[in-house]
Design an enzyme around this catalytic site. Structure first.
Site, short mmCIF file in Angstrom:
data_model
loop_
_atom_site.label_atom_id
_atom_site.label_comp_id
_atom_site.label_asym_id
_atom_site.label_seq_id
_atom_site.Cartn_x
_atom_site.Cartn_y
_atom_site.Cartn_z
CG ASP A 1 0.22 -3.88 3.15
OD1 ASP A 1 0.34 -3.50 1.79
OD2 ASP A 1 0.12 -3.33 3.96
CB SER B 1 3.20 1.75 6.14
OG SER B 1 1.83 1.81 7.03
CG HIS C 1 -0.30 0.10 2.45
ND1 HIS C 1 -0.13 -0.80 3.36
CD2 HIS C 1 -0.19 1.49 2.98
CE1 HIS C 1 0.46 -0.07 4.45
NE2 HIS C 1 0.37 1.31 4.28
#
Length: 347
Positions: free
Chosen positions: A122, A188, A88
């Site tokens: 992810d 992230s 992402h």
């Protein structure tokens, strides 16, 4: 000289009969210059300060048109540096900008993603030209619930920040780690390390409207993703997740034109890969001329060339003996029991 050289093209006499070693001089039992590898996971119990100091140079801040995240080095391959992040973080991009701890910025190609439809997928693989930093080791065993961990990333744009906590639980059969180390947007894709200095996970998401409910993809899942990416590389059926790959440096490229040193990146490689290194000379206390070759990752090789064409190389306190010659372009090549490198020095 070009960024890649054939090791057999420099005219050394054939000293052994093995086809694999046919272009390498035999130099007794002198130890070969080692191919650099990531340090193994150990039972050492590093402090948070030590963990941050060791891992920071291997961590990057990633910027794209849609925002910011983090990533970290997992491998050096074919003269390039491979990093992992979240799918992402790089969604929809073929390339992103990465910033290193020393402030340097460069482009990274998004080689592939795992899709990002679930937390376990992810993941994204990025590639940067040249050798940078040191790979962080992925831990093979699962962390215990209650184990101390730290996370490194760029929360809310505050680059290269460290937070600490514990493993709160193992979810999804151990594929997902629940941690209570504070996580924010920008974390992230950053590494989660335990006290051994090894990666146990990669930050992926947090539950909003909650406190201390943060999650990371386990190192075992990252390893499977990297193995699959390796298996699929070059396959025409690799699927829509595959991205454009930055090719290794080649003759005529900017890297080739500015290369000042060349290394055998794998023990059985037949060519040398070129990089921009810092090469200087000095006279030591004994009056001998010494060359210092500083690699892009900071590793320094101290080289002494003797008139009888023998060479001494010092790396991290380890002494190696070998032979040297000058090629047709005036560059110096050193061979230590099959371990080969070359460098360019002009007065």
């Amino acid at each position: 000289m070009g960024s890649r050289r054939n090791l057999c093209s420099l005219g050394l006499a054939l000293a052994v009969v093995s086809p694999l070693l046919a272009c390498q001089p035999e130099i007794g039992q002198t130890p070969r210059i080692p191919v650099a590898e990531a340090p193994a996971c150990t039972n050492q119990n590093f402090s948070p300060e030590a963990l941050f100091s060791q891992a920071k140079p291997s961590t990057v801040v990633i910027s794209s048109s849609d925002g910011q995240g983090s990533g970290f080095i997992v491998q050096h391959q074919d003269g390039n540096t491979l990093l992992v992040s979240n799918a992402h973080v790089v969604e929809g991009a073929d390339s992103v900008t990465v910033r290193w701890a020393d402030g340097a910025q460069e482009e990274a190609a998004v080689m592939r993603t795992a899709g990002g439809s679930t937390p376990q997928t992810d993941l994204a693989l990025l590639q940067v030209r040249g050798i940078r930093g040191k790979p962080l080791n992925l831990k093979k065993s699962q962390p215990n619930v209650g184990a101390d961990v730290v996370a490194i990333g760029a929360p809310k744009g505050l680059e290269f920040s460290l937070t600490r906590g514990v493993v709160s639980s193992l979810r999804e059969g151990g594929d997902i780690l629940q941690i209570d180390a504070p996580i924010n947007p920008g974390n992230s894709g950053g590494p989660v390390l335990d006290r051994t200095g090894c990666v146990v996970g990669i930050v992926t998401f947090q539950l909003t409207d909650s406190e201390g409910l943060n999650f990371a993809v386990a190192a075992s899942v990252i390893r499977e993703f990297l193995l699959q990416a390796k298996a699929d590389r070059g396959s025409p059926e690799s699927g829509p997740a595959k991205r454009t790959e930055i090719n290794p440096s080649n003759p005529g490229s900017a890297t080739s034109a500015s290369a000042t040193c060349w290394f055998q990146m794998q023990s059985d490689a037949e060519r040398l890969d070129g990089f921009r290194c810092k090469v200087s000379s000095r006279v030591n206390a004994n009056g001998h001329k010494v060359f210092d070759v500083v690699e892009p990752n900071g590793l320094e090789r101290t080289v002494v060339l003797w008139e009888d064409k023998t060479a001494e190389v010092l790396i991290n306190g380890q002494r190696y003996e070998g032979e040297w010659l000058k090629d047709d372009e005036g560059d110096i090549r050193v061979n230590v029991n099959g371990g080969v490198f070359a460098f360019r020095y002009r007065e």
